[in-house]
Scaffold this motif. Structure first.
Motif, short mmCIF file in Angstrom:
data_model
loop_
_atom_site.label_atom_id
_atom_site.label_comp_id
_atom_site.label_asym_id
_atom_site.label_seq_id
_atom_site.Cartn_x
_atom_site.Cartn_y
_atom_site.Cartn_z
N ASN A 1 3.75 6.14 -5.08
CA ASN A 1 3.60 6.46 -6.84
C ASN A 1 2.64 7.64 -6.90
O ASN A 1 2.76 8.29 -7.86
N SER A 2 1.49 7.28 -6.26
CA SER A 2 0.64 8.33 -6.46
C SER A 2 1.04 9.80 -6.11
O SER A 2 0.82 10.89 -6.92
N LYS B 1 7.92 8.45 1.92
CA LYS B 1 7.40 6.82 2.48
C LYS B 1 7.30 7.18 3.83
O LYS B 1 6.64 6.55 4.36
N LYS B 2 8.39 7.55 4.36
CA LYS B 2 8.30 8.08 6.01
C LYS B 2 7.17 8.75 6.21
O LYS B 2 6.30 8.35 7.42
N ARG C 1 0.82 -1.25 0.04
CA ARG C 1 0.04 -0.13 0.09
C ARG C 1 0.75 1.42 -0.16
O ARG C 1 0.61 2.39 -0.62
N LEU C 2 1.77 1.17 0.47
CA LEU C 2 2.78 2.31 0.68
C LEU C 2 3.54 2.64 -0.66
O LEU C 2 3.52 3.86 -1.00
N GLU C 3 3.63 1.58 -1.47
CA GLU C 3 4.28 1.66 -2.76
C GLU C 3 3.23 2.54 -3.60
O GLU C 3 3.72 3.35 -4.46
N GLU C 4 1.91 2.21 -3.53
CA GLU C 4 0.79 2.88 -4.21
C GLU C 4 0.75 4.12 -3.90
O GLU C 4 0.36 4.92 -4.75
N LEU C 5 0.57 4.49 -2.58
CA LEU C 5 0.64 6.01 -2.18
C LEU C 5 1.50 6.83 -2.51
O LEU C 5 1.49 7.90 -3.00
#
Length: 310
Positions: free
Chosen positions: A237-238, A261-262, A231-235
């Motif tokens: 990337n957005s 990311k942090k 989910r972190l990668e998705e957020l």
């Protein structure tokens, strides 16, 4: 607590599934290890299939394709046959074991200790899981509903913005008709209605957020890191895409990535927890697990909530 101590206080399940022996060990709340041993009958059958295919395709000195006997094929291509048996059996046996053991895996497994000896295949598969947890008292949650109203100064503010946008002094019937309204009064009523609907929608979303907060704060569950990372990668990337659209360079975005990311990690963690809680309620209420699952759960919670009107 060491891993060995952890294992001593947990159940270790051992089952035989269609001539496949499976021992399931819980290493951590979100991680299990499957010790899998594939029986001789299954391995022999797979070897037969593999050698049949090798015999059709492989070149063996002194034999035409498809005519070399099994012992000759084993002499020349045993290593290839072993590799093919392992490559084909492990994914199928692992998937079947996970399904039969009802393990809710959330990531690809780490495969280790692979051994193929005397027509027996054994290996270990370690995988992240969603741990068992319970959602209680999710009905009759208290919700405050505040009566929605539109003040006259809010309408006047919107009319003032409309004047500035069109560079006019007075909003009269002629101007209103140019916007598709019968009169200036009809335009005023439409603005009031739009402001009312906007406020009502805002309150609805706030109530949904409040409902979810009340729900999730009561649930104690260890969240699999693999789900959070996904989910972190998705957020992230957005967010990076928004930065690029806003004029940032690729270099600027890359420099900001770790900071992003942090900053986004708590949101990713909370969103995953919310989804898992919604999923658990959906199971209890026989709500289909599809793209609309979370919204159906929210609708159920809103219907069953204890509404307080202010």
């Amino acid at each position: 607590m060491t891993e060995g101590q952890f294992l001593d206080c947990k159940k270790i399940r051992k089952r035989v599934i269609n001539k496949v022996k499976v021992i399931t060990k819980k290493l951590e709340p979100t991680r299990v290890q499957l010790d899998i041993e594939v029986g001789e009958d299954i391995v022999k059958k797979k070897f037969n299939d593999v050698y049949e295919q090798i015999g059709k395709e492989a070149k063996v000195p002194g034999f035409r394709p498809g005519t070399a006997p099994r012992d000759v094929l084993e002499k020349h291509h045993k290593r290839l046959a072993d590799e093919e048996v392992i490559k084909h059996l492990i994914p199928d046996v692992y998937k079947d074991s996970v399904d039969k053991e009802k393990i809710n895996a959330v990531d690809l497994p780490a495969i280790s200790d692979v051994r193929l000896e005397n027509n027996t295949l054994s290996f270990k598969a370690t995988v992240e899981i969603v741990p068992d947890f319970e959602v209680k008292d999710y009905k009759k949650l208290k919700l405050k509903y505040k009566k929605v109203s539109v003040a006259q100064d809010e309408i006047e503010k919107t009319l003032k913005e409309l004047k500035g946008l069109h560079r006019i002094e007075n909003i009269d019937d002629k101007f209103a008709r140019g916007l598709g309204y019968l009169s200036a009064e009809a335009l005023r009523s439409a603005i009031e209605r739009q402001l009312f609907l906007q406020k009502e929608n805002d309150q609805r979303y706030k109530m949904q957020d409040e409902l979810i907060k009340q729900l999730t704060v009561k649930v104690d569950v260890v969240i699999p890191r693999a789900l959070i990372n996904r989910r972190l990668e998705e957020l992230a990337n957005s967010a990076k895409l928004q930065m690029l659209r806003g004029g940032a360079t690729k270099e600027q975005v890359q420099l900001k990535e770790e900071t992003l990311k942090k900053e986004l990690f708590p949101d990713a963690e909370e969103q995953v927890k919310t989804f898992l809680v919604m999923q658990e309620i959906a199971k209890k209420e026989n709500i289909p697990h599809d793209d609309n699952m979370s919204q159906r759960v929210v609708e159920l919670l809103l219907r069953e909530a204890d509404w307080v009107y202010e």
